[in-house]
Design a protein around this motif. Structure first.
Motif, PDB file in Angstrom:
ATOM      1  N   TRP A 386       0.801  -1.214   0.000  1.00  0.00           N
ATOM      2  CA  TRP A 386       0.000   0.000   0.000  1.00  0.00           C
ATOM      3  C   TRP A 386       0.838   1.270   0.000  1.00  0.00           C
ATOM      4  CZ3 TRP A 386      -4.484  -1.341  -1.632  1.00  0.00           C
ATOM      5  CH2 TRP A 386      -5.029  -2.576  -1.250  1.00  0.00           C
ATOM      6  N   ASP A 387       2.013   1.209  -0.613  1.00  0.00           N
ATOM      7  CA  ASP A 387       2.829   2.404  -0.802  1.00  0.00           C
ATOM      8  C   ASP A 387       2.461   3.071  -2.121  1.00  0.00           C
ATOM      9  OD1 ASP A 387       4.245   2.056   1.523  1.00  0.00           O
ATOM     10  OD2 ASP A 387       5.904   0.975   0.571  1.00  0.00           O
ATOM     11  N   VAL A 388       2.501   4.397  -2.131  1.00  0.00           N
ATOM     12  CA  VAL A 388       2.343   5.139  -3.377  1.00  0.00           C
ATOM     13  C   VAL A 388       3.698   5.114  -4.087  1.00  0.00           C
ATOM     14  CG1 VAL A 388       1.792   7.353  -4.443  1.00  0.00           C
ATOM     15  CG2 VAL A 388       0.536   6.608  -2.408  1.00  0.00           C
ATOM     16  N   ILE A 389       3.782   4.408  -5.212  1.00  0.00           N
ATOM     17  CA  ILE A 389       5.070   4.261  -5.877  1.00  0.00           C
ATOM     18  C   ILE A 389       5.330   5.372  -6.877  1.00  0.00           C
ATOM     19  CG2 ILE A 389       5.134   1.768  -5.536  1.00  0.00           C
ATOM     20  CD1 ILE A 389       4.254   1.376  -8.395  1.00  0.00           C
ATOM     21  N   LYS A 390       4.265   6.061  -7.308  1.00  0.00           N
ATOM     22  CA  LYS A 390       4.469   7.198  -8.199  1.00  0.00           C
ATOM     23  C   LYS A 390       3.229   8.080  -8.214  1.00  0.00           C
ATOM     24  CE  LYS A 390       6.313   8.628 -12.614  1.00  0.00           C
ATOM     25  NZ  LYS A 390       7.106   8.229 -13.797  1.00  0.00           N
ATOM     26  N   THR A 391       3.474   9.382  -8.266  1.00  0.00           N
ATOM     27  CA  THR A 391       2.411  10.348  -8.522  1.00  0.00           C
ATOM     28  C   THR A 391       2.723  11.004  -9.862  1.00  0.00           C
ATOM     29  OG1 THR A 391       2.064  10.738  -6.157  1.00  0.00           O
ATOM     30  CG2 THR A 391       1.202  12.382  -7.689  1.00  0.00           C
ATOM     31  N   LEU A 392       1.925  10.665 -10.852  1.00  0.00           N
ATOM     32  CA  LEU A 392       2.164  11.112 -12.222  1.00  0.00           C
ATOM     33  C   LEU A 392       1.420  12.418 -12.471  1.00  0.00           C
ATOM     34  CD1 LEU A 392       3.464  10.238 -14.948  1.00  0.00           C
ATOM     35  CD2 LEU A 392       1.289   9.112 -15.479  1.00  0.00           C
ATOM     36  N   GLU A 393       2.153  13.460 -12.850  1.00  0.00           N
ATOM     37  CA  GLU A 393       1.520  14.752 -13.100  1.00  0.00           C
ATOM     38  C   GLU A 393       0.766  14.748 -14.427  1.00  0.00           C
ATOM     39  OE1 GLU A 393       4.123  18.055 -12.790  1.00  0.00           O
ATOM     40  OE2 GLU A 393       4.794  17.560 -10.756  1.00  0.00           O
ATOM     41  N   THR A 394      -0.432  15.321 -14.409  1.00  0.00           N
ATOM     42  CA  THR A 394      -1.248  15.455 -15.613  1.00  0.00           C
ATOM     43  C   THR A 394      -1.562  16.923 -15.848  1.00  0.00           C
ATOM     44  OG1 THR A 394      -3.332  15.194 -14.403  1.00  0.00           O
ATOM     45  CG2 THR A 394      -2.261  13.184 -15.201  1.00  0.00           C
ATOM     46  N   GLU A 395      -2.251  17.225 -16.944  1.00  0.00           N
ATOM     47  CA  GLU A 395      -2.538  18.615 -17.298  1.00  0.00           C
ATOM     48  C   GLU A 395      -3.804  19.154 -16.644  1.00  0.00           C
ATOM     49  OE1 GLU A 395      -2.013  19.987 -21.262  1.00  0.00           O
ATOM     50  OE2 GLU A 395      -0.574  18.418 -21.764  1.00  0.00           O
ATOM     51  N   GLY A 396      -4.324  18.407 -15.674  1.00  0.00           N
ATOM     52  CA  GLY A 396      -5.483  18.890 -14.944  1.00  0.00           C
ATOM     53  C   GLY A 396      -6.129  17.772 -14.144  1.00  0.00           C
ATOM     54  N   PRO A 397      -7.031  18.127 -13.228  1.00  0.00           N
ATOM     55  CA  PRO A 397      -7.753  17.107 -12.466  1.00  0.00           C
ATOM     56  C   PRO A 397      -8.544  16.191 -13.384  1.00  0.00           C
ATOM     57  CG  PRO A 397      -8.035  19.281 -11.484  1.00  0.00           C
ATOM     58  CD  PRO A 397      -7.387  19.494 -12.820  1.00  0.00           C
ATOM     59  N   GLY A 398      -8.590  14.907 -13.050  1.00  0.00           N
ATOM     60  CA  GLY A 398      -9.248  13.934 -13.907  1.00  0.00           C
ATOM     61  C   GLY A 398     -10.486  13.340 -13.285  1.00  0.00           C
ATOM     62  N   PHE A 399     -11.280  12.669 -14.121  1.00  0.00           N
ATOM     63  CA  PHE A 399     -12.533  12.061 -13.690  1.00  0.00           C
ATOM     64  C   PHE A 399     -12.502  10.553 -13.931  1.00  0.00           C
ATOM     65  CE2 PHE A 399     -17.415  12.963 -13.852  1.00  0.00           C
ATOM     66  CZ  PHE A 399     -17.564  12.253 -12.679  1.00  0.00           C
ATOM     67  N   PHE A 400     -12.150  10.139 -15.159  1.00  0.00           N
ATOM     68  CA  PHE A 400     -12.229   8.725 -15.530  1.00  0.00           C
ATOM     69  C   PHE A 400     -10.868   8.188 -15.939  1.00  0.00           C
ATOM     70  CE2 PHE A 400     -16.410  10.544 -16.715  1.00  0.00           C
ATOM     71  CZ  PHE A 400     -17.215   9.792 -15.870  1.00  0.00           C
ATOM     72  N   MET A 401     -10.634   6.920 -15.591  1.00  0.00           N
ATOM     73  CA  MET A 401      -9.420   6.226 -16.000  1.00  0.00           C
ATOM     74  C   MET A 401      -9.821   4.829 -16.448  1.00  0.00           C
ATOM     75  SD  MET A 401      -5.832   5.974 -13.934  1.00  0.00           S
ATOM     76  CE  MET A 401      -4.332   5.506 -14.786  1.00  0.00           C
ATOM     77  N   ARG A 402      -9.223   4.369 -17.564  1.00  0.00           N
ATOM     78  CA  ARG A 402      -9.601   3.074 -18.106  1.00  0.00           C
ATOM     79  C   ARG A 402      -8.400   2.389 -18.758  1.00  0.00           C
ATOM     80  NH1 ARG A 402     -13.446   3.937 -15.491  1.00  0.00           N
ATOM     81  NH2 ARG A 402     -15.655   3.802 -16.053  1.00  0.00           N
ATOM     82  N   SER A 403      -8.459   1.053 -18.806  1.00  0.00           N
ATOM     83  CA  SER A 403      -7.490   0.253 -19.529  1.00  0.00           C
ATOM     84  C   SER A 403      -8.135  -1.092 -19.843  1.00  0.00           C
ATOM     85  CB  SER A 403      -6.199   0.077 -18.715  1.00  0.00           C
ATOM     86  OG  SER A 403      -5.219  -0.587 -19.488  1.00  0.00           O
ATOM     87  N   HIS A 404      -7.307  -2.078 -20.201  1.00  0.00           N
ATOM     88  CA  HIS A 404      -7.761  -3.434 -20.461  1.00  0.00           C
ATOM     89  C   HIS A 404      -6.581  -4.358 -20.229  1.00  0.00           C
ATOM     90  CE1 HIS A 404      -9.264  -6.973 -22.634  1.00  0.00           C
ATOM     91  NE2 HIS A 404     -10.485  -6.440 -22.554  1.00  0.00           N
ATOM     92  N   GLU A 405      -6.864  -5.574 -19.794  1.00  0.00           N
ATOM     93  CA  GLU A 405      -5.803  -6.535 -19.523  1.00  0.00           C
ATOM     94  C   GLU A 405      -4.895  -6.740 -20.731  1.00  0.00           C
ATOM     95  OE1 GLU A 405      -5.356 -11.186 -17.954  1.00  0.00           O
ATOM     96  OE2 GLU A 405      -7.318 -10.374 -18.561  1.00  0.00           O
ATOM     97  N   ASN A 406      -5.450  -6.656 -21.940  1.00  0.00           N
ATOM     98  CA  ASN A 406      -4.683  -6.909 -23.150  1.00  0.00           C
ATOM     99  C   ASN A 406      -4.044  -5.664 -23.749  1.00  0.00           C
ATOM    100  OD1 ASN A 406      -5.415  -9.612 -22.985  1.00  0.00           O
ATOM    101  ND2 ASN A 406      -7.245  -9.314 -24.248  1.00  0.00           N
TER     102      ASN A 406
END
Length: 505
Positions: A386-406
């Motif tokens: 449960w460690d935060v291994i990275k905080t990735l900077e983006t160009e603004g606050p976000g709402f949705f995040m998605r991916s897929h196993e493949n």
């Protein structure tokens, strides 16, 4: 039988508008006049309910209008709403009357509305009580690679063929769907929940509504049990969880949400926990999380004390832990669902949107990632320690995040702020942004959903004259645009019923 899902019921009645025009709506925060109340009951109650709770028209209560800014309500009153029966009154009402009317509908009622067993039973609709619909779909498609696209611009849903990326059917929905549709385990049925408390069961084979019921006055979301037998609704108003038989939406149990001291709470959300054969509920006003199991058609509640109020939940793949966002917007807490103990605290500045979190394998371990509502960042967390291994900077606050196993990529929008027309593509192994897309300059780009294979994906241009954009998931190249009216969420049948790691659950 009334099919109460029709879009022309998403309107304010002309009688309410005329009442406000003739008598004058009261000042903001003041009680409505007796004359206004009388006219409302005579002219408006048949559509919007005696206590403004809604009926064939939407509820006219502040909580139910929370998605609509008062200035936007004034615009609707003056200009009407396309694709509904809401007329434009700009030529017959003064601006002062329009403003006064908007104030009126945002006022709370003098007494707290009631929505209990009698009201729920009275709302139950079964258009096909004999179960006479065919068992085969009325169209040809891969039934596991279908998408549902919610178009909030005019309250419709489009059924999309995920192989051909072509619409199959478009149908009206209830006003202000919320929380995402939920599928039955076999993918035949989908259940929608609306802010107004309506649950709609829709048959994707026959393209028809087969059951509806109103679970509350203001509802947050619904969940469908892993076995497909039960549907549970989470309410803001009243403070209840409500259990239904999934086969016909028959009422089974109403659970008052209270602690030992009798303090009641709104329910932030309810989730299905398939490995546990249970539901998990997040509470808004009590520092507790609830696990609900169904035994002998009765809901049994197990209450877990939390260190603070938690607003949003994310689960590890085995549903052994739940991660909740603290109300202060700076921390997350990890709770062991077996013991109920808080086992870790996460530094998550900027109010994480945990409900949009995803997981993947990274260097032999499982990580989770979540965007934030208030800061331009994606937090990536090691789920072993449960460690935060990275905080990735983006160009603004976000709402949705998605991916897929493949897919080697994770997609995140920057929904809030000046760069809301952009979306980032993150390499899941380097943990770096490898591409930033701007598909429609000046228009919000948001909410990705992959097809069942992880080969194609859909991205919304969140605008009245918007579109769903089809991308190749490997090359990141745009393939086509499908015009739609402010498309928000897209939901793939296979990904949802299999709890695919790259999509919300």
């Amino acid at each position: 039988m009334i099919q109460a899902i029709l879009p022309n019921r998403h309107t304010l009645t002309s009688s309410l508008l005329l009442a406000a025009s003739l008598l004058g709506a009261p000042a903001w925060g003041a009680a409505p006049s007796a004359q206004t109340e009388t006219l409302y009951q005579q002219e408006c109650a048949s559509c919007h309910g005696v206590n403004r709770l809604g009926g064939i028209g939407p509820a006219l209560l502040p909580e139910n209008l929370s998605r609509l800014r008062k200035s936007e309500a004034e615009s609707v009153i003056a200009s009407g709403r396309p694709a509904t029966q809401m007329p434009a009154f700009g030529d017959t009402l003064s601006q002062q009357s329009v403003t006064a009317l908007a104030n009126f509908i945002y006022q709370p009622p003098e007494t707290t509305p009631v929505w209990g067993k009698q009201e729920i039973l009275g709302s139950h609709l079964l258009p096909y009580p004999d179960g006479s619909l065919p068992e085969e779909p009325v169209y040809e498609a891969d039934l596991m690679n279908l998408f549902l696209v919610v178009e909030i611009g005019d309250h419709h849903v489009t059924l999309l063929d995920g192989d051909r990326m072509e619409p199959i059917h478009r149908f009206p929905s209830r006003y202000a769907l919320h929380g995402g549709p939920k599928y039955s385990p076999d993918g035949r049925y989908v259940y929608f929940g609306s802010r107004d408390g309506w649950i709609t069961k829709y048959d994707l084979y026959n393209l028809k509504v087969v059951a509806e019921v109103r679970a509350g006055i203001n509802m947050r979301n619904i969940a469908v049990s892993a076995d497909g037998n039960h549907v549970m609704a989470a309410n803001y108003l009243p403070h209840t969880l409500v259990l239904f038989d999934a086969s016909n939406l028959e009422l089974m149990n109403i659970i008052p949400v209270e602690n030992d001291a009798g303090d009641s709470s709104r329910v932030s959300a309810v989730y299905a926990a398939p490995p546990r054969d249970s539901f998990i509920a997040a509470l808004k006003d009590i520092p507790e999380a609830w696990e609900i199991t169904v035994q002998d058609d009765k809901a049994r509640v197990r209450r877990m004390q939390t260190d603070t109020w938690l607003d949003d939940f994310f689960f590890d793949p085995g549903y052994e832990h739940v991660i909740g966002a603290a109300r202060d917007g700076k921390h997350g807490y990890v709770i062991n669902l077996d013991t109920g103990d808080t086992v870790a605290e996460l530094p998550l500045p900027g109010m994480p949107h945990l409900g949009s979190g995803i997981t993947w394998e990274y260097q032999g371990k499982r990580v989770m990632a979540t965007p934030h509502f208030r800061t331009g960042a994606v937090s990536i967390i090691d789920m072993d320690n449960w460690d935060v291994i990275k905080t990735l900077e983006t160009e603004g606050p976000g709402f949705f995040m998605r991916s897929h196993e493949n897919s080697p990529y994770a997609w995140v929008d920057v929904f809030f702020g000046p760069n809301k027309d952009k979306v980032h593509v993150i390499d899941k192994q380097s943990l770096e942004i490898v591409k930033t897309l701007q598909p429609a300059p000046g228009k919000v780009a948001a909410h990705v959903e992959f097809d069942r294979y992880g080969e194609k994906l859909l991205l919304s241009v969140w605008d009245k004259d918007g579109a769903v954009i089809v991308y190749d998931a490997d090359t990141l190249e745009e393939e086509k645009r499908i015009p739609m009216n402010k498309p928000s969420g897209k939901y793939n049948v296979w990904n949802k019923i299999n709890y695919e790691e790259g999509t919300s659950h």
